[in-house]
Design a protein around this motif. Sequence first.
Motif, PDB file in Angstrom:
ATOM      1  N   SER A   1       3.175   2.307   0.231  1.00  9.42           N
ATOM      2  CA  SER A   1       3.292   2.170  -1.153  1.00  9.42           C
ATOM      3  C   SER A   1       4.313   3.415  -1.661  1.00  9.42           C
ATOM      4  O   SER A   1       3.980   4.487  -1.205  1.00  9.42           O
ATOM      5  CB  SER A   1       2.284   1.729  -1.970  1.00  9.42           C
ATOM      6  OG  SER A   1       1.431   2.920  -2.091  1.00  9.42           O
ATOM      7  N   GLU A   2       4.621   3.258  -2.968  1.00 12.49           N
ATOM      8  CA  GLU A   2       5.238   4.605  -3.487  1.00 12.49           C
ATOM      9  C   GLU A   2       4.129   5.680  -3.820  1.00 12.49           C
ATOM     10  O   GLU A   2       4.500   6.764  -3.761  1.00 12.49           O
ATOM     11  CB  GLU A   2       5.966   4.084  -4.699  1.00 12.49           C
ATOM     12  CG  GLU A   2       6.776   5.050  -5.539  1.00 12.49           C
ATOM     13  CD  GLU A   2       7.745   4.715  -6.744  1.00 12.49           C
ATOM     14  OE1 GLU A   2       8.080   5.640  -7.398  1.00 12.49           O
ATOM     15  OE2 GLU A   2       7.810   3.567  -6.789  1.00 12.49           O
ATOM     16  N   GLY A   3       2.897   5.081  -4.131  1.00 17.69           N
ATOM     17  CA  GLY A   3       2.086   6.075  -4.339  1.00 17.69           C
ATOM     18  C   GLY A   3       1.492   7.002  -3.315  1.00 17.69           C
ATOM     19  O   GLY A   3       1.418   8.308  -3.378  1.00 17.69           O
TER      20      GLY A   3
ATOM     21  N   ALA B   1      -3.459  -3.194  -9.707  1.00 21.06           N
ATOM     22  CA  ALA B   1      -2.407  -3.396 -10.615  1.00 21.06           C
ATOM     23  C   ALA B   1      -1.703  -4.679 -10.262  1.00 21.06           C
ATOM     24  O   ALA B   1      -1.009  -5.228 -11.079  1.00 21.06           O
ATOM     25  CB  ALA B   1      -1.489  -2.174 -10.883  1.00 21.06           C
ATOM     26  N   LEU B   2      -1.775  -5.196  -9.201  1.00 18.27           N
ATOM     27  CA  LEU B   2      -1.301  -6.419  -8.637  1.00 18.27           C
ATOM     28  C   LEU B   2      -2.086  -7.594  -9.329  1.00 18.27           C
ATOM     29  O   LEU B   2      -3.330  -7.600  -9.860  1.00 18.27           O
ATOM     30  CB  LEU B   2      -1.388  -6.464  -7.227  1.00 18.27           C
ATOM     31  CG  LEU B   2      -0.384  -5.747  -6.698  1.00 18.27           C
ATOM     32  CD1 LEU B   2      -0.611  -5.961  -4.753  1.00 18.27           C
ATOM     33  CD2 LEU B   2       0.893  -5.922  -6.439  1.00 18.27           C
TER      34      LEU B   2
ATOM     35  N   GLN C   1      12.844  -0.657 -12.761  1.00 15.75           N
ATOM     36  CA  GLN C   1      11.643   0.104 -12.537  1.00 15.75           C
ATOM     37  C   GLN C   1      11.942   1.245 -11.387  1.00 15.75           C
ATOM     38  O   GLN C   1      12.771   0.943 -10.354  1.00 15.75           O
ATOM     39  CB  GLN C   1      10.581  -0.722 -12.109  1.00 15.75           C
ATOM     40  CG  GLN C   1      10.391  -1.916 -13.125  1.00 15.75           C
ATOM     41  CD  GLN C   1       9.271  -2.660 -12.455  1.00 15.75           C
ATOM     42  OE1 GLN C   1       8.276  -2.501 -11.606  1.00 15.75           O
ATOM     43  NE2 GLN C   1       9.160  -3.964 -13.008  1.00 15.75           N
TER      44      GLN C   1
ATOM     45  N   ASP D   1      -5.305   1.840  -6.929  1.00  9.38           N
ATOM     46  CA  ASP D   1      -4.957   1.785  -8.375  1.00  9.38           C
ATOM     47  C   ASP D   1      -3.656   0.755  -8.334  1.00  9.38           C
ATOM     48  O   ASP D   1      -3.692  -0.119  -8.943  1.00  9.38           O
ATOM     49  CB  ASP D   1      -4.762   3.194  -8.903  1.00  9.38           C
ATOM     50  CG  ASP D   1      -3.838   3.683  -8.321  1.00  9.38           C
ATOM     51  OD1 ASP D   1      -3.685   3.594  -7.153  1.00  9.38           O
ATOM     52  OD2 ASP D   1      -3.065   4.766  -9.134  1.00  9.38           O
ATOM     53  N   GLU D   2      -2.976   1.242  -6.986  1.00 15.91           N
ATOM     54  CA  GLU D   2      -1.747   0.043  -6.976  1.00 15.91           C
ATOM     55  C   GLU D   2      -2.164  -1.419  -6.603  1.00 15.91           C
ATOM     56  O   GLU D   2      -1.550  -2.357  -7.143  1.00 15.91           O
ATOM     57  CB  GLU D   2      -0.707   0.478  -6.062  1.00 15.91           C
ATOM     58  CG  GLU D   2      -0.176   1.971  -6.072  1.00 15.91           C
ATOM     59  CD  GLU D   2       0.500   2.492  -5.251  1.00 15.91           C
ATOM     60  OE1 GLU D   2       1.733   2.841  -5.485  1.00 15.91           O
ATOM     61  OE2 GLU D   2       0.230   2.720  -4.151  1.00 15.91           O
ATOM     62  N   TRP D   3      -3.330  -1.431  -5.933  1.00 15.07           N
ATOM     63  CA  TRP D   3      -3.675  -2.760  -5.434  1.00 15.07           C
ATOM     64  C   TRP D   3      -4.385  -3.554  -6.755  1.00 15.07           C
ATOM     65  O   TRP D   3      -4.091  -4.623  -6.789  1.00 15.07           O
ATOM     66  CB  TRP D   3      -4.722  -2.580  -4.265  1.00 15.07           C
ATOM     67  CG  TRP D   3      -5.755  -3.862  -4.258  1.00 15.07           C
ATOM     68  CD1 TRP D   3      -7.053  -3.829  -4.196  1.00 15.07           C
ATOM     69  CD2 TRP D   3      -5.340  -4.855  -3.365  1.00 15.07           C
ATOM     70  NE1 TRP D   3      -7.401  -5.097  -4.119  1.00 15.07           N
ATOM     71  CE2 TRP D   3      -6.402  -5.730  -3.272  1.00 15.07           C
ATOM     72  CE3 TRP D   3      -4.120  -5.124  -2.945  1.00 15.07           C
ATOM     73  CZ2 TRP D   3      -6.100  -7.081  -2.724  1.00 15.07           C
ATOM     74  CZ3 TRP D   3      -4.024  -6.545  -2.291  1.00 15.07           C
ATOM     75  CH2 TRP D   3      -5.063  -7.551  -2.336  1.00 15.07           C
TER      76      TRP D   3
ATOM     77  N   LEU E   1       6.237  -3.682  -6.164  1.00 15.80           N
ATOM     78  CA  LEU E   1       5.268  -2.693  -5.209  1.00 15.80           C
ATOM     79  C   LEU E   1       6.465  -2.840  -3.997  1.00 15.80           C
ATOM     80  O   LEU E   1       6.392  -3.400  -3.292  1.00 15.80           O
ATOM     81  CB  LEU E   1       4.101  -3.252  -4.810  1.00 15.80           C
ATOM     82  CG  LEU E   1       3.155  -2.252  -3.946  1.00 15.80           C
ATOM     83  CD1 LEU E   1       2.946  -1.122  -4.961  1.00 15.80           C
ATOM     84  CD2 LEU E   1       2.114  -2.905  -3.586  1.00 15.80           C
TER      85      LEU E   1
ATOM     86  N   MET F   1      -1.429   1.143   0.608  1.00 10.78           N
ATOM     87  CA  MET F   1      -1.338   1.409  -0.828  1.00 10.78           C
ATOM     88  C   MET F   1      -2.413   1.907  -1.414  1.00 10.78           C
ATOM     89  O   MET F   1      -3.557   2.034  -0.597  1.00 10.78           O
ATOM     90  CB  MET F   1      -0.851   0.149  -1.733  1.00 10.78           C
ATOM     91  CG  MET F   1      -2.097  -0.822  -1.772  1.00 10.78           C
ATOM     92  SD  MET F   1      -1.512  -2.342  -2.452  1.00 10.78           S
ATOM     93  CE  MET F   1      -0.538  -3.052  -1.446  1.00 10.78           C
ATOM     94  N   ARG F   2      -2.554   2.867  -2.427  1.00 11.85           N
ATOM     95  CA  ARG F   2      -3.548   3.453  -3.246  1.00 11.85           C
ATOM     96  C   ARG F   2      -4.256   2.237  -3.854  1.00 11.85           C
ATOM     97  O   ARG F   2      -3.825   1.071  -4.381  1.00 11.85           O
ATOM     98  CB  ARG F   2      -3.135   4.320  -4.250  1.00 11.85           C
ATOM     99  CG  ARG F   2      -2.241   5.406  -3.461  1.00 11.85           C
ATOM    100  CD  ARG F   2      -2.058   6.382  -4.567  1.00 11.85           C
ATOM    101  NE  ARG F   2      -2.897   7.077  -5.488  1.00 11.85           N
ATOM    102  CZ  ARG F   2      -3.070   8.163  -6.386  1.00 11.85           C
ATOM    103  NH1 ARG F   2      -1.800   8.818  -5.719  1.00 11.85           N
ATOM    104  NH2 ARG F   2      -3.916   8.443  -6.891  1.00 11.85           N
TER     105      ARG F   2
END
Length: 368
Positions: free
Chosen positions: A119-121, A154-155, A259, A150-152, A91, A147-148
């Motif tokens: 974050s990238e999102g 995904a961790l 990535q 959904d990124e959270w 991330l 962060m978004r």
Amino acid sequence: MAMAIRQVTFYRLQPISRFFRVGDPFGGEGVREFIPSDTLFAAMVARIAERGGPDAARAFVRPFAEPGPEGPPFLLTGVFPALAPADGPTLRFFPRPESWGLRAEPEAWPRLRRLRWLSEGLFRLALENRTPGEGDLHRLHEGHAGMRKDEWTALPKGLRRRLPEERPLWEVERRPAVAVDRYGRRSAFYRISAVRFPTDLPVAGWMAIAWSAGADEIAWAGRTWREWAEEVLSELGESGLGGLRSRGGGAFQVERDPQGALPVGSGPAVVSLARYLPTREELQAGALEGDPAAYALVEVGGWMRAPGFGPDRPRRTAVLLEAGAVIRAGGRLPLGRMIDIRPPGAPHPSWRYGLAFPIPLSAAAWEA
């Protein structure tokens, strides 16, 4: 000048020790959360000069200081923070584009501007001039990184349990020190600052290099520009960045990270992931004027050491736009320039890197 970006390579920098900055009695005792692009480039040049001598250093700097029709062989970002768990995706955090949130509703503006790292999102939302709802935003690092949701999610679950919002991802510690003059027996007070990363969190750094068409041409001693740059980065990891390198400070391991993807290039407006020093022509063309241009300035100095030059002397200061600056690019690439900041009487140039790493903003979103 027409520079064409052929490829972007991501790198993960895994810290082995703390990153130190040694202050001086005249001030400048702070330490940054990241490694700026101009600091990284200067460290690369110094390493090349140490290993290959002044001719090698001049050969490395020349296409950046005096770029040809196709521009320099590569552009680089600063080194920014990341979470790199062994059992999940990396991330990356990006500096917040300075224009982001300026058009938001008044009640949302403080919430967005408090974020220093996206974050990238979130960064991609910012490129499109979009803002997340409070329900789609998760905060970390005492509310300064976001962060978004959904990124959270995904961790890895175990990592999420160790990351409440109020916990810092890194900390800056400062401690006093005294230098004693062996001859005059005078003392000078200064401070040593260090960025400390928690041992139970997978905090790392990331950077990117955008390669031009000339990256695979021979640069020096049979090596291409790509091979030369990656070799120097690896050597910097072993020797360290910042202060107290002889004690292991600033050491890291660097490896390619397959990535991720970034739309590096120019457009009507771009956000730079590197410090930027505009050329006179870019200023005359209005690079920093009008919507959505926005930026923060940073004054950079430092010291110069050279054989036969006597004691270290202060270099001339330069004022650059900090990473995250939004520039009206007008489709130009590359953007920015190098500047010679050597002190009077110095035997050779001392270059400050000021080339932007441009990520295009969505023109339609900003014109709406």
